[in-house]
Enzyme design. Structure first.
Site, PDB file in Angstrom:
ATOM      1  N   GLU A  79       0.825  -1.348   0.002  1.00 23.04           N
ATOM      2  CA  GLU A  79       0.042  -0.007   0.134  1.00 23.04           C
ATOM      3  C   GLU A  79       0.748   1.365   0.161  1.00 23.04           C
ATOM      4  OE1 GLU A  79      -3.434   1.166   3.488  1.00 23.04           O
ATOM      5  OE2 GLU A  79      -3.865   0.196   1.303  1.00 23.04           O
ATOM      6  N   LYS A  81       0.544   5.225   0.880  1.00 23.56           N
ATOM      7  CA  LYS A  81      -0.258   6.154   1.426  1.00 23.56           C
ATOM      8  C   LYS A  81       0.479   7.145   2.241  1.00 23.56           C
ATOM      9  CE  LYS A  81      -1.689   3.113   5.142  1.00 23.56           C
ATOM     10  NZ  LYS A  81      -2.654   2.114   5.923  1.00 23.56           N
ATOM     11  N   LYS A 141      -7.659   2.394  -3.307  1.00 24.38           N
ATOM     12  CA  LYS A 141      -8.398   2.364  -1.860  1.00 24.38           C
ATOM     13  C   LYS A 141      -8.940   3.769  -1.485  1.00 24.38           C
ATOM     14  CE  LYS A 141      -7.426  -0.634   0.706  1.00 24.38           C
ATOM     15  NZ  LYS A 141      -6.451  -0.595   1.721  1.00 24.38           N
ATOM     16  N   GLU A 190     -14.457  -6.347   1.014  1.00 28.43           N
ATOM     17  CA  GLU A 190     -13.765  -6.415   2.269  1.00 28.43           C
ATOM     18  C   GLU A 190     -14.866  -6.789   3.309  1.00 28.43           C
ATOM     19  OE1 GLU A 190     -10.811  -3.376   3.341  1.00 28.43           O
ATOM     20  OE2 GLU A 190     -12.276  -2.830   4.986  1.00 28.43           O
ATOM     21  N   ASN A 211     -10.447  -7.570   6.850  1.00 24.72           N
ATOM     22  CA  ASN A 211      -9.839  -6.581   7.503  1.00 24.72           C
ATOM     23  C   ASN A 211      -9.544  -6.673   8.970  1.00 24.72           C
ATOM     24  OD1 ASN A 211      -8.555  -4.162   8.255  1.00 24.72           O
ATOM     25  ND2 ASN A 211     -10.479  -2.813   7.169  1.00 24.72           N
ATOM     26  N   GLU A 241      -6.046  -8.184   5.571  1.00 23.58           N
ATOM     27  CA  GLU A 241      -5.583  -6.741   5.308  1.00 23.58           C
ATOM     28  C   GLU A 241      -5.161  -6.234   6.941  1.00 23.58           C
ATOM     29  OE1 GLU A 241      -8.989  -4.851   3.773  1.00 23.58           O
ATOM     30  OE2 GLU A 241      -9.358  -6.384   2.256  1.00 23.58           O
ATOM     31  N   SER A 242      -4.275  -5.362   6.923  1.00 17.81           N
ATOM     32  CA  SER A 242      -4.358  -4.557   8.136  1.00 17.81           C
ATOM     33  C   SER A 242      -3.360  -5.108   9.406  1.00 17.81           C
ATOM     34  CB  SER A 242      -5.693  -4.043   8.581  1.00 17.81           C
ATOM     35  OG  SER A 242      -6.086  -3.442   7.729  1.00 17.81           O
TER      36      SER A 242
HETATM   37  O1  LIG Z   1      -1.818   0.260   7.259  1.00 20.10           O
HETATM   38  P1  LIG Z   1      -2.195  -1.295   7.353  1.00 20.10           P
HETATM   39  O2  LIG Z   1      -2.288  -1.467   8.981  1.00 20.10           O
HETATM   40  O3  LIG Z   1      -1.071  -2.212   6.999  1.00 20.10           O
HETATM   41  O4  LIG Z   1      -3.575  -1.739   6.849  1.00 20.10           O
HETATM   42  C1  LIG Z   1      -3.362  -1.520   5.438  1.00 20.10           C
HETATM   43  C2  LIG Z   1      -4.765  -1.411   4.652  1.00 20.10           C
HETATM   44  O5  LIG Z   1      -5.313  -3.054   5.067  1.00 20.10           O
HETATM   45  C3  LIG Z   1      -5.679  -0.491   5.169  1.00 20.10           C
HETATM   46  O6  LIG Z   1      -5.007   0.651   4.810  1.00 20.10           O
HETATM   47  C4  LIG Z   1      -7.162  -0.707   4.873  1.00 20.10           C
HETATM   48  C5  LIG Z   1      -7.776  -1.718   4.623  1.00 20.10           C
HETATM   49  N1  LIG Z   1      -9.246  -1.244   4.265  1.00 20.10           N
HETATM   50  C6  LIG Z   1      -9.073  -0.073   4.300  1.00 20.10           C
HETATM   51  C7  LIG Z   1     -10.369   0.784   3.827  1.00 20.10           C
HETATM   52  C8  LIG Z   1     -10.022   2.048   3.651  1.00 20.10           C
HETATM   53  C9  LIG Z   1      -8.861   2.710   4.023  1.00 20.10           C
HETATM   54  C10 LIG Z   1      -7.824   1.909   4.415  1.00 20.10           C
HETATM   55  C11 LIG Z   1      -8.168   0.591   4.574  1.00 20.10           C
END
Ligand SMILES: O=P(O)(O)OC[C@@H](O)[C@@H](O)c1c[nH]c2ccccc12
Length: 284
Positions: A79, A81, A141, A190, A211, A241-242
């Protein structure tokens, strides 16, 4: 960042009408509706559709991830950002093209680029720069609440879109997916719980994003993927994700059945995001 935004009654899915929805998500969606309505006045649907069709064919996003899984590689969606509201990330200086190139050299399969500006300081220009700097397919995104945004995504060069089940009704999710498929774009849907998984399985896409971040509390726990990935049918592809930071996290996600990962913050906090991405790609 002052985010006191007008809250309107966005048509949220019934399960989310209660007060349990996080202020953050409600404010983001309320602002997104206002933003998208205003933007449609500037560029009506017919014109945005024309721009989307003039943008040419997208790069294959879903196929890239399926190939990685078939080759027993990690399908890393890396990602790009500049900021994140949940973790306090601010990357300065921010060089989307340089970060994207570093991800590609590290073996990432796809890119994810934030284009939401109020909360993530993202822009369509970030997506264009990242995409032009590599041959990787790019996921836009953002918080998709109207098919107009799907045409806008293609027009800015995106190859895939994200559908957040917590943010839309089943009917809107279907309209978003139909629009993306009409443009040959990929779709990552998601979810964050079992109910959203069942709703997501009503869509065609194979890519089921789990997520680990709860959009109500913004709390992140990779155990969410360990709970939900095993429930994803074998003909779909779970994408964790995340909150993924370490090689051990990668192994835990793979053990749970998720060989595709979406990772941002951990990589963007490093001086060399490419080296951090390579460490995760090589971990599984
Ligand atoms: O920064 P992280 O914790 O690695 O997560 C990335 C991504 O999963 C996260 O930015 C995200 C997952 N779904 C979203 C929806 C909107 C904005 C952001 C996201």
């Amino acid at each position: 960042m002052d985010q006191t935004l007008p809250v309107t009654d966005a048509p949220l899915p019934d399960t989310k009408r209660s007060a349990d929805l996080s202020d953050t998500l409600r404010q983001i969606l309320a602002a997104k509706y206002v933003e998208v309505q205003a933007r449609q006045q500037e560029t009506p649907l017919a014109e945005m559709e024309r721009r989307a069709r003039d943008a040419g064919r997208p790069r294959p996003f879903t196929a890239a991830l399926c190939n990685a899984v078939a080759d027993l590689r990690v399908g890393l969606i890396a990602e790009v950002k500049r900021a994140s509201p949940s973790g306090g990330l601010i990357r300065e200086p921010f060089d989307p093209a340089g970060i994207a190139r570093a991800y590609e050299e590290a073996g990432a399969t796809c890119l994810s680029v934030l284009t939401d500006e109020p909360w993530f300081q993202g822009t369509p220009e970030h997506l264009r720069l990242a995409r032009e700097a590599t041959n990787l397919p790019v996921l836009r995104k953002d918080f998709m609440v109207d098919p107009w945004q799907v045409f806008e995504a293609r027009a800015m060069g995106a190859d895939a879109i994200l559908i957040i089940m917590a943010a839309v009704t089943d009917e809107m999710a279907e309209r978003l997916e139909d629009t993306a498929r009409g443009l040959d774009m990929g779709v990552l849907v998601e979810i964050h719980d079992e109910a959203e998984l069942q709703r997501a399985l009503g869509l065609e896409t194979r890519l089921i994003g789990v997520n680990n971040r709860d959009l109500r509390s913004l709390k992140t726990d990779i155990a969410v993927t360990e709970r939900l990935a095993p429930l994803v049918p074998a003909d779909r592809i779970p994408v964790a994700e995340s909150g993924i930071r370490t090689p051990e996290d990668v192994r835990r996600m793979a053990h749970a059945g998720a060989r595709c990962l979406l990772v941002g913050e951990h990589l963007l906090r490093q001086p060399d995001p490419g080296a951090a991405a390579r460490a995760l790609v090589e971990a599984a």
